[in-house]
Design a protein around this motif. Sequence first.
Motif, mmCIF file in Angstrom:
data_model
loop_
_atom_site.group_PDB
_atom_site.id
_atom_site.type_symbol
_atom_site.label_atom_id
_atom_site.label_comp_id
_atom_site.label_asym_id
_atom_site.label_seq_id
_atom_site.Cartn_x
_atom_site.Cartn_y
_atom_site.Cartn_z
ATOM 1 N N HIS A 76 57.796 37.427 34.691
ATOM 2 C CA HIS A 76 56.451 37.080 35.180
ATOM 3 C C HIS A 76 55.557 36.578 34.046
ATOM 4 C CE1 HIS A 76 52.373 37.716 36.608
ATOM 5 N NE2 HIS A 76 52.214 38.689 35.747
ATOM 6 N N HIS B 229 54.071 34.402 43.980
ATOM 7 C CA HIS B 229 53.546 34.143 42.641
ATOM 8 C C HIS B 229 52.057 33.850 42.800
ATOM 9 C CE1 HIS B 229 57.668 33.427 40.938
ATOM 10 N NE2 HIS B 229 57.915 33.043 42.181
ATOM 11 N N CYS C 232 51.081 32.630 35.639
ATOM 12 C CA CYS C 232 51.294 33.276 36.923
ATOM 13 C C CYS C 232 50.479 34.570 36.905
ATOM 14 C CB CYS C 232 52.768 33.583 37.128
ATOM 15 S SG CYS C 232 53.110 34.361 38.725
ATOM 16 N N MET D 79 55.639 32.504 32.825
ATOM 17 C CA MET D 79 55.451 31.430 33.801
ATOM 18 C C MET D 79 54.153 30.741 33.425
ATOM 19 S SD MET D 79 56.507 32.737 37.583
ATOM 20 C CE MET D 79 56.213 31.116 38.327
ATOM 21 N N GLU E 132 50.472 36.969 39.473
ATOM 22 C CA GLU E 132 50.933 37.958 40.457
ATOM 23 C C GLU E 132 52.307 38.402 39.987
ATOM 24 O OE1 GLU E 132 49.416 38.933 43.497
ATOM 25 O OE2 GLU E 132 51.085 40.329 43.753
ATOM 26 N N TYR E 133 52.475 39.712 39.791
ATOM 27 C CA TYR E 133 53.744 40.181 39.243
ATOM 28 C C TYR E 133 54.909 39.727 40.136
ATOM 29 C CZ TYR E 133 57.476 42.908 37.370
ATOM 30 O OH TYR E 133 58.679 43.256 36.816
ATOM 31 N N CYS E 134 55.901 39.070 39.523
ATOM 32 C CA CYS E 134 56.949 38.445 40.319
ATOM 33 C C CYS E 134 58.328 38.710 39.732
ATOM 34 C CB CYS E 134 56.687 36.941 40.408
ATOM 35 S SG CYS E 134 56.499 36.167 38.795
HETATM 36 CU CU1 CUA Z 1 55.417 34.234 38.995
HETATM 37 CU CU2 CUA Z 1 54.344 36.189 38.259
#
Ligand code: CUA
Length: 320
Positions: free
Chosen positions: A190, A147, A182, A193, A184-186
Amino acid sequence: MTITGISGTPLDPRSPQAQAIADLFVDTLILCGIIFAIVTMLVGYAVFRFRAKKDEKTPPPQIEGNTRLEIGWTVAPLVVLVVIFGLTMRAASSSDPPPDREPDLTVIAHQWWWEVKYKSGVVTANEIHIPTNKALVVGIETADVIHDFWVPDLARKIDAVPGRSSAIWMQASAPGAYTGACAEYCGAQHAWMRILVIAESPEEYAAWEQKMLARPATPTEEAAVRGEKSFQAMTCVRCHAVGQAGGAANAAEPGPRAGPDLSHLAARQTLGAGVAKNTPDELARWLKHPQEIKPGSHMPDLQLTDAQVKDLVAYFGSLK
Ligand code: CUA
């Protein structure tokens, strides 16, 4: 203080660390602007000064290997890069904490929410309280995938990498609610967050900390009592802790929980890491249809009856 979407921007910094990053951006932009202007002027000059004259049939004389020019355009970019390197080092040293400092609080990223653990023993989620004008070291970790923690007004971006502990400074120059996300693609959620950082006076912060450290009051209202019973009887407790902040009580139940600590849920502003406002109506909707509100999240649809939802809402409402 309430959230009104993501409002943060690194161009309007509210901390000395974010200011250093914004200054680096502006300095680099100015430097690049000057280079752009010089190059454009030289190209423009060459185009007009050396264009083919009327009736000119033969190509101009070909030249190569002007040593002075060669040295000039090797040294000039080198100087520019050294200057940018120096500016970057300066910004990095003022925006990153020394590596050996113990974090004041640790943020652990989960799919898809943020666990927040203070050195004092406070455990909460998605909402970080800090006292103004105090530089805190925030440790950044993850429980699953990569993340990226980013509150643009206050601090740099930082990846939460599995198996690694990173740290950033967090400081706010003025009281207020600062939003982050967030970066960063998670996975599926995503986008949900969200982070809310609430900077308050040292006195307000101390009061908040005391409140968080206290065990939540035992519910007395009838519906809330029933709600607590069903919370304990159902699978909720396998993922969510209530009343175990402070450390000692946690010893019996070691290991991380899959879901946010709910000890003082009623004191938080949002549900599902920002997906809904924390109001009784929204909480009821969340308990009834979590997978409609946040598809793919680990909060299961427990097929609760309306009566159960009502009791649970009363119980959670008592967890101030
Ligand atoms: Cu956690 Cu994107």
